[in-house]
Design a protein around this motif. Structure first.
Motif, short mmCIF file in Angstrom:
data_model
loop_
_atom_site.label_atom_id
_atom_site.label_comp_id
_atom_site.label_asym_id
_atom_site.label_seq_id
_atom_site.Cartn_x
_atom_site.Cartn_y
_atom_site.Cartn_z
N PRO A 1 9.40 -5.31 -5.80
CA PRO A 1 10.87 -4.68 -5.19
C PRO A 1 10.65 -3.42 -4.19
N ALA A 2 9.58 -2.58 -4.67
CA ALA A 2 9.58 -1.36 -3.71
C ALA A 2 9.17 -1.68 -2.25
N SER A 3 8.32 -2.80 -2.01
CA SER A 3 7.67 -3.08 -0.94
C SER A 3 8.75 -4.10 -0.11
N LEU A 4 9.88 -4.46 -0.66
CA LEU A 4 10.65 -5.70 -0.05
C LEU A 4 11.38 -5.04 1.39
N PRO A 5 11.71 -3.53 1.41
CA PRO A 5 12.10 -3.34 2.58
C PRO A 5 11.17 -3.39 3.94
N HIS A 6 9.81 -3.01 3.63
CA HIS A 6 8.91 -3.25 4.65
C HIS A 6 8.61 -4.91 5.08
N ILE A 7 8.76 -5.59 4.01
CA ILE A 7 8.57 -7.05 3.99
C ILE A 7 9.50 -7.77 4.91
N PHE A 8 11.07 -7.36 4.64
CA PHE A 8 12.06 -7.74 5.52
C PHE A 8 11.82 -7.33 6.99
N THR A 9 11.29 -6.20 7.17
CA THR A 9 11.15 -5.73 8.64
C THR A 9 10.09 -6.47 9.35
N ARG B 1 0.84 -1.14 -0.05
CA ARG B 1 0.04 0.24 0.18
C ARG B 1 0.95 1.19 0.13
N GLY B 2 2.16 1.20 0.35
CA GLY B 2 2.82 2.44 0.83
C GLY B 2 3.86 2.86 -0.54
N VAL B 3 3.75 1.71 -1.68
CA VAL B 3 4.27 2.20 -3.01
C VAL B 3 4.04 3.27 -3.40
N ASP B 4 4.88 4.19 -3.92
CA ASP B 4 4.68 5.40 -4.61
C ASP B 4 3.60 5.28 -5.83
N ARG B 5 2.81 6.26 -5.78
CA ARG B 5 1.78 6.11 -6.97
C ARG B 5 2.30 6.23 -8.21
N LYS B 6 3.61 7.09 -8.36
CA LYS B 6 3.98 7.23 -9.59
C LYS B 6 4.66 6.24 -10.24
N LEU B 7 5.12 5.18 -9.29
CA LEU B 7 5.97 4.35 -10.02
C LEU B 7 4.68 3.10 -10.57
N ILE B 8 3.46 3.21 -9.86
CA ILE B 8 2.48 2.44 -10.24
C ILE B 8 1.94 3.05 -11.85
N GLU B 9 1.74 4.47 -11.93
CA GLU B 9 1.44 5.04 -12.90
C GLU B 9 2.33 4.85 -14.14
N LEU B 10 3.65 4.94 -13.72
CA LEU B 10 4.68 4.60 -14.75
C LEU B 10 4.75 3.24 -15.29
N THR C 1 5.55 -7.97 -9.82
CA THR C 1 6.77 -8.39 -9.78
C THR C 1 8.10 -7.37 -10.22
N ARG C 2 7.56 -6.58 -10.73
CA ARG C 2 8.60 -5.39 -11.34
C ARG C 2 8.75 -4.27 -10.66
N ILE C 3 7.47 -3.77 -10.00
CA ILE C 3 7.22 -2.36 -9.45
C ILE C 3 6.92 -2.59 -7.73
N LEU C 4 5.73 -3.42 -7.56
CA LEU C 4 5.21 -3.46 -6.25
C LEU C 4 6.11 -4.34 -5.23
N ARG D 1 2.26 0.09 -20.05
CA ARG D 1 1.32 -1.09 -20.39
C ARG D 1 1.67 -2.60 -19.82
N LEU D 2 2.26 -2.48 -18.68
CA LEU D 2 2.76 -3.60 -17.81
C LEU D 2 1.56 -4.36 -17.32
N SER D 3 1.39 -5.71 -17.62
CA SER D 3 0.30 -6.69 -16.95
C SER D 3 0.47 -6.57 -15.51
N ARG D 4 -0.46 -7.16 -14.93
CA ARG D 4 -1.02 -7.12 -13.51
C ARG D 4 0.35 -7.86 -12.86
#
Length: 285
Positions: free
Chosen positions: A194-202, A167-176, A189-192, A181-184
């Motif tokens: 990697p961006a959430s991995l720091p929270h996941i490891f915590t 939920r905390g991934v930057d909205r601009k990355l998702i819009e990019l 796998t390529r944006i959500l 035209r990335l699939s869901r």
């Protein structure tokens, strides 16, 4: 001729890289002090007990604790440590795997989050010992209730961190990603992810520490081996040296497992360029 010059420059650059000194760790002294501090604390306790400032029947000297662990013998003590470690490994593995799946699903679907979040919030507030009679009633006294209790302890912090990370991934990355035209699946796998991995490891590190805590409660379920059993046995027989010895082993094993997970985190997230990395490279005061 040009090839010879380029080859010579290549060898020269390699030699320069080999001679280049390794970057200095600005926190080396502090890391050494971090290991000296608990040793100094144990030495101070030893001196206070020997000077009769602290009552030995309540606070045993560290040398007495070490002697007690030595008397248990390597094989017997190894069985207790191995039993607890295997339970933590199994419970943490099951709990964190389920948490990763459900946390990701709830992070991606607000409908699923609205459906499950109230129940998870209520279950998260239940103390570990409150699960013991229920698990005994449902699963008996074998390994299943112990591993289940540890999995419950590991589940909730990991699930919450995964959901918060997505939920905390930057909205601009998702819009990019949507513009490209990335699939869901590719977006995840390529944006959500990697961006959430720091929270996941915590969350994983928090879940691992809670798994060790829940393990002590789990081994109150008719266990005959394990560090939790040693704690209970020391309490019932009036042996504080055995109790403190089990606590010391729990601290060491918890630190070791967290250090392993922290090393994995540093390897997986080596691509990050954070403020902490910049401070390390410049020197920390």
């Amino acid at each position: 001729m040009a090839n010879d010059e380029s080859l010579a420059l290549h060898h020269q650059s390699q030699a320069t890289e080999q001679r280049a000194p390794r970057p200095r760790d600005p926190l080396k002294r502090w890391r050494i002090a971090g290991w000296i501090l608990p040793l100094a604390f144990l030495a101070a306790i030893e001196a206070l007990v020997r000077a009769s400032v602290l009552p030995e029947h309540l606070v045993p000297a560290p040398s007495t604790i070490a002697g007690t662990l030595w008397q248990l013998g390597g094989e017997r003590l190894g069985r207790h440590i191995g039993a607890s470690a295997m339970r933590v490994l199994a419970g943490f593995g099951i709990g964190s795997a389920l948490a990763l799946l459900l946390g990701a699903a709830m992070g991606l679907s607000r409908r699923l989050d609205a459906l499950l979040d109230p129940a998870f919030q209520a279950l998260r507030a239940i103390p570990s010992l409150a699960w013991v009679p229920i698990l005994l009633l449902w699963m008996g006294i074998d390994e299943a209730p112990k591993i289940t209790l540890i999995a419950i302890g590991a589940f909730f912090p990991v699930q919450l961190s995964v959901m918060a990370g997505i939920r905390g991934v930057d909205r601009k990355l998702i819009e990019l990603g949507e513009v490209n035209r990335l699939s869901r699946r590719a977006l995840f796998t390529r944006i959500l992810l990697p961006a959430s991995l720091p929270h996941i490891f915590t969350g994983l590190r928090t879940g691992l520490s809670l798994a060790w805590m829940f393990m002590v409660a789990a081994e109150l379920i008719a266990a005959t081996r394990g560090l939790g059993y040693l704690l209970s046995d020391g309490r019932e027989t009036g042996r504080p040296d055995l109790v403190f010895g089990a606590i010391l082993l729990l601290a060491l094993l918890g630190k070791l497992s967290d250090s392993i997970l922290k090393a994995v985190e540093a390897h997986v997230l080596s691509w990050r360029d954070t403020a902490d990395d910049r401070s390390s490279s410049r020197g920390v005061r």
